[in-house]
Design a protein around this motif. Structure first.
Motif, PDB file in Angstrom:
ATOM      1  N   LEU A 139     -22.176  -8.179  -1.184  1.00  0.00           N
ATOM      2  CA  LEU A 139     -21.370  -9.199  -1.857  1.00  0.00           C
ATOM      3  C   LEU A 139     -20.118  -8.589  -2.486  1.00  0.00           C
ATOM      4  O   LEU A 139     -19.036  -9.183  -2.422  1.00  0.00           O
ATOM      5  N   ALA A 140     -20.248  -7.408  -3.063  1.00  0.00           N
ATOM      6  CA  ALA A 140     -19.090  -6.738  -3.665  1.00  0.00           C
ATOM      7  C   ALA A 140     -18.059  -6.359  -2.595  1.00  0.00           C
ATOM      8  O   ALA A 140     -16.849  -6.537  -2.801  1.00  0.00           O
ATOM      9  N   ILE A 141     -18.517  -5.856  -1.466  1.00  0.00           N
ATOM     10  CA  ILE A 141     -17.596  -5.499  -0.380  1.00  0.00           C
ATOM     11  C   ILE A 141     -16.904  -6.745   0.155  1.00  0.00           C
ATOM     12  O   ILE A 141     -15.687  -6.742   0.389  1.00  0.00           O
ATOM     13  N   PHE A 142     -17.651  -7.811   0.336  1.00  0.00           N
ATOM     14  CA  PHE A 142     -17.084  -9.067   0.828  1.00  0.00           C
ATOM     15  C   PHE A 142     -16.045  -9.609  -0.156  1.00  0.00           C
ATOM     16  O   PHE A 142     -14.959 -10.039   0.245  1.00  0.00           O
ATOM     17  N   THR A 143     -16.362  -9.572  -1.446  1.00  0.00           N
ATOM     18  CA  THR A 143     -15.432 -10.053  -2.469  1.00  0.00           C
ATOM     19  C   THR A 143     -14.175  -9.191  -2.510  1.00  0.00           C
ATOM     20  O   THR A 143     -13.059  -9.710  -2.623  1.00  0.00           O
ATOM     21  N   PHE A 144     -14.331  -7.877  -2.392  1.00  0.00           N
ATOM     22  CA  PHE A 144     -13.184  -6.969  -2.394  1.00  0.00           C
ATOM     23  C   PHE A 144     -12.284  -7.233  -1.189  1.00  0.00           C
ATOM     24  O   PHE A 144     -11.054  -7.270  -1.323  1.00  0.00           O
ATOM     25  N   ALA A 145     -12.887  -7.451  -0.029  1.00  0.00           N
ATOM     26  CA  ALA A 145     -12.091  -7.733   1.169  1.00  0.00           C
ATOM     27  C   ALA A 145     -11.330  -9.047   1.020  1.00  0.00           C
ATOM     28  O   ALA A 145     -10.143  -9.131   1.374  1.00  0.00           O
ATOM     29  N   LEU A 146     -11.978 -10.065   0.491  1.00  0.00           N
ATOM     30  CA  LEU A 146     -11.278 -11.336   0.277  1.00  0.00           C
ATOM     31  C   LEU A 146     -10.168 -11.202  -0.761  1.00  0.00           C
ATOM     32  O   LEU A 146      -9.110 -11.841  -0.639  1.00  0.00           O
ATOM     33  N   LEU A 147     -10.383 -10.391  -1.768  1.00  0.00           N
ATOM     34  CA  LEU A 147      -9.348 -10.151  -2.776  1.00  0.00           C
ATOM     35  C   LEU A 147      -8.128  -9.471  -2.151  1.00  0.00           C
ATOM     36  O   LEU A 147      -6.990  -9.859  -2.433  1.00  0.00           O
ATOM     37  N   ILE A 148      -8.350  -8.496  -1.296  1.00  0.00           N
ATOM     38  CA  ILE A 148      -7.236  -7.812  -0.632  1.00  0.00           C
ATOM     39  C   ILE A 148      -6.492  -8.778   0.291  1.00  0.00           C
ATOM     40  O   ILE A 148      -5.250  -8.835   0.284  1.00  0.00           O
ATOM     41  N   ILE A 149      -7.219  -9.537   1.073  1.00  0.00           N
ATOM     42  CA  ILE A 149      -6.586 -10.488   1.992  1.00  0.00           C
ATOM     43  C   ILE A 149      -5.789 -11.533   1.218  1.00  0.00           C
ATOM     44  O   ILE A 149      -4.646 -11.859   1.564  1.00  0.00           O
ATOM     45  N   GLY A 150      -6.377 -12.039   0.144  1.00  0.00           N
ATOM     46  CA  GLY A 150      -5.681 -13.037  -0.672  1.00  0.00           C
ATOM     47  C   GLY A 150      -4.436 -12.480  -1.334  1.00  0.00           C
ATOM     48  O   GLY A 150      -3.403 -13.150  -1.405  1.00  0.00           O
ATOM     49  N   SER A 151      -4.520 -11.248  -1.820  1.00  0.00           N
ATOM     50  CA  SER A 151      -3.345 -10.657  -2.466  1.00  0.00           C
ATOM     51  C   SER A 151      -2.240 -10.384  -1.458  1.00  0.00           C
ATOM     52  O   SER A 151      -1.054 -10.569  -1.765  1.00  0.00           O
ATOM     53  N   ILE A 152      -2.585  -9.968  -0.248  1.00  0.00           N
ATOM     54  CA  ILE A 152      -1.561  -9.754   0.783  1.00  0.00           C
ATOM     55  C   ILE A 152      -0.897 -11.080   1.141  1.00  0.00           C
ATOM     56  O   ILE A 152       0.342 -11.161   1.246  1.00  0.00           O
ATOM     57  N   ARG A 153      -1.686 -12.120   1.283  1.00  0.00           N
ATOM     58  CA  ARG A 153      -1.096 -13.432   1.621  1.00  0.00           C
ATOM     59  C   ARG A 153      -0.233 -13.965   0.484  1.00  0.00           C
ATOM     60  O   ARG A 153       0.839 -14.552   0.713  1.00  0.00           O
ATOM     61  N   ALA A 154      -0.676 -13.781  -0.765  1.00  0.00           N
ATOM     62  CA  ALA A 154       0.111 -14.246  -1.910  1.00  0.00           C
ATOM     63  C   ALA A 154       1.412 -13.463  -2.026  1.00  0.00           C
ATOM     64  O   ALA A 154       2.478 -14.049  -2.252  1.00  0.00           O
ATOM     65  N   LEU A 155       1.348 -12.143  -1.866  1.00  0.00           N
ATOM     66  CA  LEU A 155       2.575 -11.339  -1.927  1.00  0.00           C
ATOM     67  C   LEU A 155       3.502 -11.667  -0.772  1.00  0.00           C
ATOM     68  O   LEU A 155       4.733 -11.658  -0.938  1.00  0.00           O
ATOM     69  N   ASN A 182       3.882 -14.538   0.564  1.00  0.00           N
ATOM     70  CA  ASN A 182       4.557 -15.802   0.263  1.00  0.00           C
ATOM     71  C   ASN A 182       5.657 -15.654  -0.777  1.00  0.00           C
ATOM     72  O   ASN A 182       6.663 -16.365  -0.726  1.00  0.00           O
ATOM     73  N   TYR A 183       5.477 -14.734  -1.749  1.00  0.00           N
ATOM     74  CA  TYR A 183       6.413 -14.656  -2.860  1.00  0.00           C
ATOM     75  C   TYR A 183       7.447 -13.545  -2.709  1.00  0.00           C
ATOM     76  O   TYR A 183       8.451 -13.568  -3.420  1.00  0.00           O
ATOM     77  N   LEU A 184       7.263 -12.591  -1.849  1.00  0.00           N
ATOM     78  CA  LEU A 184       8.257 -11.538  -1.629  1.00  0.00           C
ATOM     79  C   LEU A 184       9.171 -11.942  -0.478  1.00  0.00           C
ATOM     80  O   LEU A 184       8.706 -12.442   0.552  1.00  0.00           O
ATOM     81  N   PRO A 185      10.473 -11.679  -0.601  1.00  0.00           N
ATOM     82  CA  PRO A 185      11.414 -12.212   0.384  1.00  0.00           C
ATOM     83  C   PRO A 185      11.448 -11.476   1.728  1.00  0.00           C
ATOM     84  O   PRO A 185      11.785 -12.074   2.736  1.00  0.00           O
ATOM     85  N   GLN A 186      11.150 -10.214   1.803  1.00  0.00           N
ATOM     86  CA  GLN A 186      11.392  -9.420   3.004  1.00  0.00           C
ATOM     87  C   GLN A 186      10.431  -9.713   4.156  1.00  0.00           C
ATOM     88  O   GLN A 186      10.832  -9.854   5.281  1.00  0.00           O
ATOM     89  N   GLY A 187       9.175  -9.736   3.881  1.00  0.00           N
ATOM     90  CA  GLY A 187       8.181  -9.920   4.933  1.00  0.00           C
ATOM     91  C   GLY A 187       6.866  -9.296   4.517  1.00  0.00           C
ATOM     92  O   GLY A 187       6.701  -8.828   3.385  1.00  0.00           O
ATOM     93  N   VAL A 188       5.957  -9.251   5.447  1.00  0.00           N
ATOM     94  CA  VAL A 188       4.619  -8.768   5.117  1.00  0.00           C
ATOM     95  C   VAL A 188       4.603  -7.257   4.897  1.00  0.00           C
ATOM     96  O   VAL A 188       3.735  -6.749   4.191  1.00  0.00           O
ATOM     97  N   TRP A 189       5.549  -6.535   5.448  1.00  0.00           N
ATOM     98  CA  TRP A 189       5.553  -5.081   5.283  1.00  0.00           C
ATOM     99  C   TRP A 189       5.735  -4.698   3.833  1.00  0.00           C
ATOM    100  O   TRP A 189       5.201  -3.688   3.375  1.00  0.00           O
TER     101      TRP A 189
END
Length: 111
Positions: free
Chosen positions: A63-79, A81-88
């Motif tokens: 459960l901790a690994i699953f939660t950590f993976a979802l946290l990373i994926i969510g933070s990448i998607r949120a960043l 959306n809010y950063l102008p350059q791109g996903v890199w």
């Protein structure tokens, strides 16, 4: 006073021996059951408890690994959306955060 050849004496001794025999059988069963319960409480119960805790630990780690993976994926998607350059840029920012956290933990292990 009774005489050993007296039929009344034989009936009384037969009744006494039957009651002692039935008590002996129930005592044997009770003793056997108490020994089995004692052995089970010293062997099987701790093993069952250990396996239960191991299953809970594995489930908690998963459960901790699953939660950590979802946290990373969510933070990448949120960043992204809010950063102008791109996903890199989101990857660069998160990798810098994890590199700093890793170097901090690496330095702490030597203390």
């Amino acid at each position: 006073m009774s005489i050993p050849g007296d039929p009344r004496f034989e009936v009384v001794s037969a009744v006494v021996s039957e009651s002692q025999e039935s008590d002996w059988a129930s005592q044997l069963v009770d003793t056997f059951q108490s020994v089995v319960d004692s052995v089970r409480s010293k062997t099987s119960d701790p093993a069952t408890r250990l396996v239960k805790y191991a299953v809970f630990a594995v489930m908690g780690i998963a459960l901790a690994i699953f939660t950590f993976a979802l946290l990373i994926i969510g933070s990448i998607r949120a960043l992204d959306n809010y950063l102008p350059q791109g996903v890199w840029l989101a990857y660069l920012l998160l990798s810098a955060i994890f590199a700093l956290a890793g170097s901090f933990l690496w330095r702490k292990r030597r203390m």
